[in-house]
Design a protein around this motif. Sequence first.
Motif, mmCIF file in Angstrom:
data_model
loop_
_atom_site.group_PDB
_atom_site.id
_atom_site.type_symbol
_atom_site.label_atom_id
_atom_site.label_comp_id
_atom_site.label_asym_id
_atom_site.label_seq_id
_atom_site.Cartn_x
_atom_site.Cartn_y
_atom_site.Cartn_z
ATOM 1 N N GLU A 1 0.811 -1.213 0.000
ATOM 2 C CA GLU A 1 0.000 0.000 0.000
ATOM 3 C C GLU A 1 0.849 1.269 0.000
ATOM 4 O OE1 GLU A 1 -2.054 -2.802 3.110
ATOM 5 O OE2 GLU A 1 -0.016 -2.055 2.814
ATOM 6 N N ASP A 2 0.306 2.298 -0.615
ATOM 7 C CA ASP A 2 0.890 3.631 -0.533
ATOM 8 C C ASP A 2 0.236 4.309 0.666
ATOM 9 O OD1 ASP A 2 1.524 6.348 -0.764
ATOM 10 O OD2 ASP A 2 1.578 6.262 -2.951
ATOM 11 N N ILE A 3 0.908 4.259 1.805
ATOM 12 C CA ILE A 3 0.324 4.741 3.061
ATOM 13 C C ILE A 3 0.018 6.226 3.006
ATOM 14 C CG2 ILE A 3 0.662 4.963 5.553
ATOM 15 C CD1 ILE A 3 0.220 2.094 4.551
ATOM 16 N N ASP A 4 0.924 7.000 2.421
ATOM 17 C CA ASP A 4 0.698 8.445 2.335
ATOM 18 C C ASP A 4 -0.545 8.758 1.503
ATOM 19 O OD1 ASP A 4 2.883 9.076 3.902
ATOM 20 O OD2 ASP A 4 4.250 9.223 2.201
ATOM 21 N N LEU A 5 -0.712 8.040 0.395
ATOM 22 C CA LEU A 5 -1.882 8.249 -0.451
ATOM 23 C C LEU A 5 -3.163 7.895 0.301
ATOM 24 C CD1 LEU A 5 -3.241 8.816 -3.193
ATOM 25 C CD2 LEU A 5 -2.846 6.409 -3.769
ATOM 26 N N LEU A 6 -3.172 6.733 0.955
ATOM 27 C CA LEU A 6 -4.363 6.299 1.684
ATOM 28 C C LEU A 6 -4.684 7.244 2.840
ATOM 29 C CD1 LEU A 6 -3.828 2.425 1.786
ATOM 30 C CD2 LEU A 6 -5.494 3.700 0.406
ATOM 31 N N ALA A 7 -3.646 7.712 3.532
ATOM 32 C CA ALA A 7 -3.870 8.646 4.642
ATOM 33 C C ALA A 7 -4.495 9.940 4.128
ATOM 34 C CB ALA A 7 -2.558 8.932 5.365
ATOM 35 N N GLY A 8 -3.994 10.424 3.006
ATOM 36 C CA GLY A 8 -4.553 11.640 2.428
ATOM 37 C C GLY A 8 -5.996 11.454 1.997
ATOM 38 N N GLU A 9 -6.306 10.286 1.442
ATOM 39 C CA GLU A 9 -7.680 10.022 1.003
ATOM 40 C C GLU A 9 -8.623 9.845 2.192
ATOM 41 O OE1 GLU A 9 -7.717 6.827 -1.815
ATOM 42 O OE2 GLU A 9 -6.919 8.091 -3.415
ATOM 43 N N LEU A 10 -8.142 9.228 3.267
ATOM 44 C CA LEU A 10 -8.984 9.078 4.452
ATOM 45 C C LEU A 10 -9.305 10.443 5.060
ATOM 46 C CD1 LEU A 10 -10.418 7.056 6.287
ATOM 47 C CD2 LEU A 10 -8.341 6.974 7.689
ATOM 48 N N ALA A 11 -8.305 11.319 5.089
ATOM 49 C CA ALA A 11 -8.546 12.685 5.566
ATOM 50 C C ALA A 11 -9.561 13.384 4.673
ATOM 51 C CB ALA A 11 -7.228 13.465 5.594
ATOM 52 N N GLU A 12 -9.470 13.154 3.365
ATOM 53 C CA GLU A 12 -10.415 13.774 2.436
ATOM 54 C C GLU A 12 -11.834 13.263 2.651
ATOM 55 O OE1 GLU A 12 -10.995 14.668 -2.345
ATOM 56 O OE2 GLU A 12 -9.347 13.380 -1.669
ATOM 57 N N VAL A 13 -11.970 11.964 2.925
ATOM 58 C CA VAL A 13 -13.291 11.395 3.214
ATOM 59 C C VAL A 13 -13.940 12.134 4.377
ATOM 60 C CG1 VAL A 13 -14.443 9.363 4.216
ATOM 61 C CG2 VAL A 13 -12.940 9.101 2.236
ATOM 62 N N MET A 14 -13.175 12.378 5.434
ATOM 63 C CA MET A 14 -13.741 13.066 6.593
ATOM 64 C C MET A 14 -14.019 14.536 6.304
ATOM 65 S SD MET A 14 -14.389 10.795 8.770
ATOM 66 C CE MET A 14 -14.891 11.785 10.172
ATOM 67 N N ALA B 1 -17.464 3.453 1.450
ATOM 68 C CA ALA B 1 -17.998 3.693 2.797
ATOM 69 C C ALA B 1 -18.696 5.056 2.841
ATOM 70 C CB ALA B 1 -16.885 3.619 3.833
ATOM 71 N N LEU B 2 -18.085 6.060 2.228
ATOM 72 C CA LEU B 2 -18.710 7.384 2.190
ATOM 73 C C LEU B 2 -20.018 7.335 1.404
ATOM 74 C CD1 LEU B 2 -18.616 10.398 2.849
ATOM 75 C CD2 LEU B 2 -17.173 10.712 0.810
ATOM 76 N N ALA B 3 -20.014 6.624 0.269
ATOM 77 C CA ALA B 3 -21.239 6.487 -0.521
ATOM 78 C C ALA B 3 -22.306 5.729 0.257
ATOM 79 C CB ALA B 3 -20.939 5.771 -1.839
ATOM 80 N N ALA B 4 -21.898 4.728 1.024
ATOM 81 C CA ALA B 4 -22.849 3.964 1.830
ATOM 82 C C ALA B 4 -23.489 4.838 2.895
ATOM 83 C CB ALA B 4 -22.149 2.766 2.473
ATOM 84 N N MET B 5 -22.707 5.702 3.520
ATOM 85 C CA MET B 5 -23.264 6.595 4.534
ATOM 86 C C MET B 5 -24.255 7.566 3.896
ATOM 87 S SD MET B 5 -23.334 7.325 7.777
ATOM 88 C CE MET B 5 -21.835 6.642 8.535
ATOM 89 N N GLU B 6 -23.933 8.079 2.728
ATOM 90 C CA GLU B 6 -24.863 8.955 2.029
ATOM 91 C C GLU B 6 -26.156 8.221 1.687
ATOM 92 O OE1 GLU B 6 -22.524 12.263 -0.484
ATOM 93 O OE2 GLU B 6 -22.071 10.227 -1.114
ATOM 94 N N SER B 7 -26.040 6.968 1.247
ATOM 95 C CA SER B 7 -27.225 6.177 0.904
ATOM 96 C C SER B 7 -28.080 5.890 2.125
ATOM 97 C CB SER B 7 -26.801 4.860 0.243
ATOM 98 O OG SER B 7 -26.214 5.088 -1.012
ATOM 99 N N ASN C 1 -12.715 -3.341 4.350
ATOM 100 C CA ASN C 1 -11.438 -2.620 4.417
ATOM 101 C C ASN C 1 -11.589 -1.181 4.878
ATOM 102 O OD1 ASN C 1 -9.653 -4.739 3.455
ATOM 103 N ND2 ASN C 1 -10.671 -4.475 1.484
ATOM 104 N N SER C 2 -12.813 -0.761 5.157
ATOM 105 C CA SER C 2 -13.010 0.599 5.638
ATOM 106 C C SER C 2 -14.241 0.688 6.530
ATOM 107 C CB SER C 2 -13.160 1.570 4.458
ATOM 108 O OG SER C 2 -13.182 2.908 4.915
ATOM 109 N N VAL C 3 -14.123 1.525 7.555
ATOM 110 C CA VAL C 3 -15.213 1.778 8.505
ATOM 111 C C VAL C 3 -15.404 3.289 8.583
ATOM 112 C CG1 VAL C 3 -15.969 1.585 10.911
ATOM 113 C CG2 VAL C 3 -14.653 -0.281 9.851
ATOM 114 N N LEU C 4 -16.673 3.721 8.563
ATOM 115 C CA LEU C 4 -16.990 5.145 8.691
ATOM 116 C C LEU C 4 -18.110 5.304 9.707
ATOM 117 C CD1 LEU C 4 -16.763 8.124 7.799
ATOM 118 C CD2 LEU C 4 -18.350 7.585 5.924
#
Length: 198
Positions: free
Chosen positions: A2-15, A174-180, A90-93
Amino acid sequence: MEDIDLLAGELAEVMRIAYIKGITTGGGGNASIRISDGFLITPSGKFKGRLEGKDILMINNRGEVIRGTGKPSSEWRLHLKIYSMREDINSVLHCHHPLATAFSISFRDSLKDIVRDFMTEEASIFLKELTVVPWRPFGTQELADIVSEALKDSNAVLIERHGALVVAEDHWKALAAMESLLETLWIFLFCKILRGIT
């Protein structure tokens, strides 16, 4: 690997997106991504609308921070327990939306009817089922146990007086699921209002 920096940035963006869209509050909610050495999780005590990749922590299965500085979300036990029970996740929101909290209090006994009658096709794909679990103190193993048990056959849970939690195969889903989930609750509420008018 995994690209940890990329995933960390995307998780921050989700929030950040969840905050901007009014799905969660600046101080409430949390999210995580499973990785090979543990999982990435949002920090405790930081404003959700301005999170950056550098704020995201990596922790192991004892809640110990192995990358980053600060304290992980107090709900890290909840995330860990879900990952230990669901290999497909692989993700919890988890978000503290007032509509989800209100439904968890007011419609607990009739939730299955609400889901059956008002869930959109998109929501049924993302969520499968929707259950409500009774309140347990936040950050406790007791809460982790009761929520993870409810997620055995479902991808979404309302926690009494404590918002909603969804799981998915990745953080964007996960973000789409929360919206749904929230869309389903809004549809039900609007129908109740309109039927009362007519």
